[in-house]
Design a protein around this motif. Structure first.
Motif, PDB file in Angstrom:
ATOM      1  N   TRP A  19       0.577  -1.246   0.114  1.00 23.79           N
ATOM      2  CA  TRP A  19      -0.432  -0.012  -0.186  1.00 23.79           C
ATOM      3  C   TRP A  19       1.210   1.367  -0.237  1.00 23.79           C
ATOM      4  O   TRP A  19       0.884   2.030  -1.461  1.00 23.79           O
ATOM      5  CB  TRP A  19      -0.855   0.238   1.174  1.00 23.79           C
ATOM      6  N   TYR A  20       1.442   1.659   0.790  1.00 25.49           N
ATOM      7  CA  TYR A  20       2.116   2.445   0.373  1.00 25.49           C
ATOM      8  C   TYR A  20       3.964   2.800  -0.020  1.00 25.49           C
ATOM      9  O   TYR A  20       4.621   4.087  -0.533  1.00 25.49           O
ATOM     10  CB  TYR A  20       3.531   2.804   2.396  1.00 25.49           C
ATOM     11  N   GLY A  21       4.395   1.329  -0.624  1.00 19.50           N
ATOM     12  CA  GLY A  21       5.245   1.173  -1.688  1.00 19.50           C
ATOM     13  C   GLY A  21       4.600   1.581  -3.057  1.00 19.50           C
ATOM     14  O   GLY A  21       4.786   2.698  -3.818  1.00 19.50           O
ATOM     15  N   ILE A  22       2.959   1.621  -3.464  1.00 22.42           N
ATOM     16  CA  ILE A  22       2.602   2.324  -4.348  1.00 22.42           C
ATOM     17  C   ILE A  22       2.399   3.953  -4.098  1.00 22.42           C
ATOM     18  O   ILE A  22       3.019   4.990  -5.318  1.00 22.42           O
ATOM     19  CB  ILE A  22       0.950   1.598  -4.320  1.00 22.42           C
ATOM     20  N   PHE A  45       4.276   5.065  -2.284  1.00 20.94           N
ATOM     21  CA  PHE A  45       6.149   6.028  -2.803  1.00 20.94           C
ATOM     22  C   PHE A  45       6.668   6.057  -4.326  1.00 20.94           C
ATOM     23  O   PHE A  45       7.255   6.661  -4.841  1.00 20.94           O
ATOM     24  CB  PHE A  45       7.106   4.616  -2.610  1.00 20.94           C
ATOM     25  N   ALA A  46       5.827   4.806  -5.099  1.00 16.54           N
ATOM     26  CA  ALA A  46       5.803   4.838  -6.779  1.00 16.54           C
ATOM     27  C   ALA A  46       5.895   6.227  -7.369  1.00 16.54           C
ATOM     28  O   ALA A  46       5.877   6.752  -7.999  1.00 16.54           O
ATOM     29  CB  ALA A  46       5.872   3.982  -6.760  1.00 16.54           C
ATOM     30  N   GLU A  47       4.676   6.531  -6.642  1.00 14.16           N
ATOM     31  CA  GLU A  47       3.354   7.681  -7.344  1.00 14.16           C
ATOM     32  C   GLU A  47       4.457   9.199  -7.036  1.00 14.16           C
ATOM     33  O   GLU A  47       5.003   9.891  -8.356  1.00 14.16           O
ATOM     34  CB  GLU A  47       2.309   7.677  -7.211  1.00 14.16           C
ATOM     35  N   ARG A  48       4.908   8.979  -6.130  1.00 18.46           N
ATOM     36  CA  ARG A  48       5.849  10.442  -5.913  1.00 18.46           C
ATOM     37  C   ARG A  48       6.875  10.044  -6.294  1.00 18.46           C
ATOM     38  O   ARG A  48       7.385  11.400  -6.953  1.00 18.46           O
ATOM     39  CB  ARG A  48       6.057  10.743  -4.389  1.00 18.46           C
ATOM     40  N   TYR A  75      10.084   4.296 -11.871  1.00 12.72           N
ATOM     41  CA  TYR A  75       9.636   3.015 -12.635  1.00 12.72           C
ATOM     42  C   TYR A  75      10.673   1.930 -11.426  1.00 12.72           C
ATOM     43  O   TYR A  75      10.263   1.365 -11.193  1.00 12.72           O
ATOM     44  CB  TYR A  75      10.391   3.256 -14.024  1.00 12.72           C
ATOM     45  N   PRO A  76      12.305   2.787 -11.678  1.00 11.23           N
ATOM     46  CA  PRO A  76      12.296   1.722 -10.413  1.00 11.23           C
ATOM     47  C   PRO A  76      11.505   1.514  -8.632  1.00 11.23           C
ATOM     48  O   PRO A  76      12.189   0.323  -8.262  1.00 11.23           O
ATOM     49  CB  PRO A  76      14.291   2.739  -9.883  1.00 11.23           C
ATOM     50  N   TYR A  77      11.390   2.461  -8.619  1.00 12.16           N
ATOM     51  CA  TYR A  77      10.836   1.764  -7.130  1.00 12.16           C
ATOM     52  C   TYR A  77       9.168   1.230  -7.197  1.00 12.16           C
ATOM     53  O   TYR A  77       8.994   0.872  -5.967  1.00 12.16           O
ATOM     54  CB  TYR A  77       9.746   4.169  -6.490  1.00 12.16           C
ATOM     55  N   LEU A 112       5.483  -4.185  -6.016  1.00 11.06           N
ATOM     56  CA  LEU A 112       5.841  -5.789  -6.590  1.00 11.06           C
ATOM     57  C   LEU A 112       6.059  -7.084  -6.027  1.00 11.06           C
ATOM     58  O   LEU A 112       5.677  -7.930  -5.845  1.00 11.06           O
ATOM     59  CB  LEU A 112       6.392  -5.163  -8.273  1.00 11.06           C
ATOM     60  N   ALA A 113       7.195  -6.354  -5.578  1.00  7.64           N
ATOM     61  CA  ALA A 113       7.639  -7.381  -4.440  1.00  7.64           C
ATOM     62  C   ALA A 113       6.744  -7.373  -3.186  1.00  7.64           C
ATOM     63  O   ALA A 113       6.885  -8.237  -2.995  1.00  7.64           O
ATOM     64  CB  ALA A 113       9.494  -6.683  -3.815  1.00  7.64           C
TER      65      ALA A 113
END
Length: 189
Positions: free
Chosen positions: A118-121, A123-126, A141-143, A148-149
């Motif tokens: 949830w928080y990774g999404i 993080f990637a959006e930012r 893209y790297p985030y 995914l993991a």
């Protein structure tokens, strides 16, 4: 006449088969990322010391490949039950308690990885509003490797919860591989 497994055992076996299938894909992705990482590092060494080419992308690419590979390998560790556990206490408990405790451990890990997803999404959006130094591509893209993991770990943990709950025998140890963990998938040579 062959002995038919009980419905519970069939559910546990199906969950384990799906876990092995997901893990098969993840392991191959990790090997491909590792091969790219090795080639990238060799190229970086070659252009730094042997071939005078102005290639500056190798360090940044190596960093992102290593991070993605390590993050994806987490779900493989979950599939093989190679995670942290308190063996001393767990192995001394009766079988029904071990089953409940194994499922409880899996649920705690699932909650952690669900929160990480949830928080990774976010993080990637930012990250899509910032650019990488060398490639000048969005860092999102790297985030994306983080959610995914975490998602793959949640899938593996969900399958392990089903397996632990429906398996005929309770797990012997908390970090032990399931009995058929070393078995190859059908069609593997």
């Amino acid at each position: 006449m062959p002995i038919r497994p009980t419905r519970s055992a069939a559910i546990a076996a199906a969950a384990r088969r799906w876990s092995l299938r997901v893990n098969w894909v993840v392991e191959r992705a990790c090997v491909a990322l590792l091969a790219l990482l090795v080639l990238d590092v060799w190229l970086g060494v070659a252009v730094r010391y042997a071939i005078p080419l102005p290639l500056t992308f190798t360090e940044e690419l190596a960093r992102y490949l290593m991070i993605w590979m390590a993050l994806l390998a987490v779900s493989s560790g979950v599939a093989h039950r190679e995670h942290i556990g308190v063996e001393f206490l767990f192995a001394r408990l009766p079988a029904p308690v071990r089953r409940w405790l194994a499922v409880a451990f899996d649920l705690c890990a699932f909650a952690f990885f669900a929160a990480l997803f949830w928080y990774g999404i976010a993080f990637a959006e930012r990250g899509f509003s910032r650019l990488t130094m060398i490639y000048a591509i969005p860092k999102g893209y790297p985030y994306l490797g983080v959610p995914l993991a975490a998602f793959l770990a949640c899938v593996q943990l969900g399958l392990m919860i089903v397996h632990d709950w429906f398996a005929e025998a309770a797990p012997e140890t908390v970090g032990a591989a399931t009995p058929d963990a070393g078995r190859r998938l059908e069609g593997d040579a």
